[in-house]
Scaffold this motif. Structure first.
Motif, mmCIF file in Angstrom:
data_model
loop_
_atom_site.group_PDB
_atom_site.id
_atom_site.type_symbol
_atom_site.label_atom_id
_atom_site.label_comp_id
_atom_site.label_asym_id
_atom_site.label_seq_id
_atom_site.Cartn_x
_atom_site.Cartn_y
_atom_site.Cartn_z
ATOM 1 N N LYS A 7 10.915 -12.503 4.021
ATOM 2 C CA LYS A 7 10.217 -13.222 5.088
ATOM 3 C C LYS A 7 9.589 -12.234 6.067
ATOM 4 O O LYS A 7 8.441 -12.411 6.498
ATOM 5 N N ALA A 8 10.352 -11.164 6.386
ATOM 6 C CA ALA A 8 9.830 -10.145 7.295
ATOM 7 C C ALA A 8 8.653 -9.403 6.673
ATOM 8 O O ALA A 8 7.662 -9.104 7.354
ATOM 9 N N GLY A 9 8.755 -9.089 5.386
ATOM 10 C CA GLY A 9 7.654 -8.425 4.701
ATOM 11 C C GLY A 9 6.399 -9.286 4.682
ATOM 12 O O GLY A 9 5.279 -8.783 4.845
ATOM 13 N N LEU A 10 6.585 -10.589 4.494
ATOM 14 C CA LEU A 10 5.454 -11.514 4.524
ATOM 15 C C LEU A 10 4.792 -11.499 5.897
ATOM 16 O O LEU A 10 3.564 -11.413 6.005
ATOM 17 N N LEU A 11 5.619 -11.552 6.951
ATOM 18 C CA LEU A 11 5.070 -11.550 8.306
ATOM 19 C C LEU A 11 4.375 -10.227 8.621
ATOM 20 O O LEU A 11 3.360 -10.207 9.322
ATOM 21 N N ALA A 12 4.913 -9.124 8.104
ATOM 22 C CA ALA A 12 4.264 -7.819 8.306
ATOM 23 C C ALA A 12 2.906 -7.781 7.614
ATOM 24 O O ALA A 12 1.937 -7.229 8.156
ATOM 25 N N ASN A 13 2.834 -8.363 6.425
ATOM 26 C CA ASN A 13 1.544 -8.452 5.721
ATOM 27 C C ASN A 13 0.556 -9.310 6.500
ATOM 28 O O ASN A 13 -0.618 -8.966 6.652
ATOM 29 N N LEU A 14 1.059 -10.460 6.993
ATOM 30 C CA LEU A 14 0.210 -11.350 7.776
ATOM 31 C C LEU A 14 -0.296 -10.645 9.031
ATOM 32 O O LEU A 14 -1.469 -10.763 9.399
ATOM 33 N N LYS A 15 0.604 -9.931 9.691
ATOM 34 C CA LYS A 15 0.218 -9.213 10.911
ATOM 35 C C LYS A 15 -0.922 -8.238 10.634
ATOM 36 O O LYS A 15 -1.906 -8.189 11.383
ATOM 37 N N LYS A 16 -0.796 -7.486 9.559
ATOM 38 C CA LYS A 16 -1.816 -6.495 9.205
ATOM 39 C C LYS A 16 -3.166 -7.166 8.946
ATOM 40 O O LYS A 16 -4.214 -6.715 9.437
ATOM 41 N N GLU A 17 -3.159 -8.263 8.196
ATOM 42 C CA GLU A 17 -4.400 -8.941 7.852
ATOM 43 C C GLU A 17 -4.977 -9.706 9.046
ATOM 44 O O GLU A 17 -6.193 -9.731 9.251
ATOM 45 N N TRP A 18 -4.100 -10.334 9.839
ATOM 46 C CA TRP A 18 -4.563 -11.075 11.006
ATOM 47 C C TRP A 18 -5.179 -10.150 12.038
ATOM 48 O O TRP A 18 -6.147 -10.525 12.701
ATOM 49 N N ARG A 19 -4.619 -8.936 12.177
ATOM 50 C CA ARG A 19 -5.187 -7.978 13.126
ATOM 51 C C ARG A 19 -6.608 -7.585 12.710
ATOM 52 O O ARG A 19 -7.485 -7.423 13.556
ATOM 53 N N ARG A 20 -6.820 -7.396 11.415
ATOM 54 C CA ARG A 20 -8.159 -7.067 10.934
ATOM 55 C C ARG A 20 -9.126 -8.222 11.214
ATOM 56 O O ARG A 20 -10.255 -8.005 11.657
#
Length: 269
Positions: free
Chosen positions: A216-229
């Protein structure tokens, strides 16, 4: 007055073009495997981009064909959309300001902990009925199988810069002390009590660590990276839209002033 209306039409054509990066950002998010499983941000972004396109088209038509009520609609609606876009930009920044990976000894990839992320993001994945759907979607991808094809030796894998999602879902947490067989098959844990995720790990290729908090944390980290872009794209578009809107307001005011002057001159003569 014709010149001012032509300016309004021209800048609204620019506003129509500015809707493209917003829609494009939403489509890009929708095409990313993790975002396609979560389905949170992409549709609001796409819908907002389409609304900007429609309103800018209304301003374009109203400017070139001199339809006052359409221009008034454009000014009011575009202001609302700019405010909504600004709120979305700030919201994305606020929910992604927290959450980062942790280094582990002799590992190039990072480990991720669910508590590091914002409460709003955690609530998107913590409830079982939401996570069951997301988990089923993630397990249907080939992100973990790709690791087996790419890394054969343990040291090669330990030196790899894998994605947060792969780090959290495709392998057990490093602190559990599992022995590497291949990237998705691990045996003989040293410390099962180090983390509840140590007990969640399963070598079944359909299970792995998809039930782990680290996934779940890895998913949120991926989302964070893409959402920031995506947020950077939206911010640049927002600034450009504000400038276009202000120029449009000035042109509309000039057109009204010229119209009043023309009517006064006709009445005077």
């Amino acid at each position: 007055m014709a010149l001012s209306n032509n300016v309004i039409g021209a800048i609204n054509f620019v506003a129509m073009l500015l809707s493209v990066p917003v829609i494009g950002a939403g489509i890009w998010l929708a095409m990313e495997p993790d975002n396609s499983c979560v389905k949170i941000l992409q549709w609001p972004v796409i819908i907002l981009g389409i609304l900007i396109l429609i309103v800018a088209l209304a301003g374009f038509v109203g400017g070139f064909w001199r339809i006052p009520w359409l221009l008034v609609f454009y000014l009011i609606a575009m202001l609302i959309l700019i405010i909504l876009l600004a709120c979305l930009v700030v919201f994305i920044y606020m929910v992604t300001v927290r959450g980062s990976g942790h280094l582990e000894p002799s590992r190039a990839y990072l480990e991720y902990h669910l508590d590091d992320f914002s409460g709003w993001l955690r609530r998107r994945v913590q409830s079982s009925y939401k996570w069951d759907r997301i988990r089923s979607c993630l397990s249907s991808t080939n992100m973990c199988a790709e690791l087996n094809q790419r890394y054969r030796m343990a040291q090669d894998f330990f030196n790899a810069h894998i994605s947060p999602l792969q780090s959290g879902c495709c392998k057990p947490p490093t602190q559990c002390g599992y022995t590497f067989v291949n990237p998705t098959y691990w045996i003989s844990p040293i410390n099962n009590a180090a983390d509840m995720d140590c007990l969640q790990w399963n070598n079944d290729q359909n299970q792995l660590c998809y039930g782990c908090d680290s996934c779940k944390a890895g998913l949120l980290a991926n989302l964070k990276k893409e959402w920031r872009r995506a947020d950077i794209i939206l911010l640049i578009t927002l600034v450009a839209l504000i400038w276009v809107y202000l120029i449009g307001c000035c042109a509309f005011r000039n057109a009204k002033t010229e119209d009043l002057f023309r009517r006064y001159k006709q009445g005077y003569t």
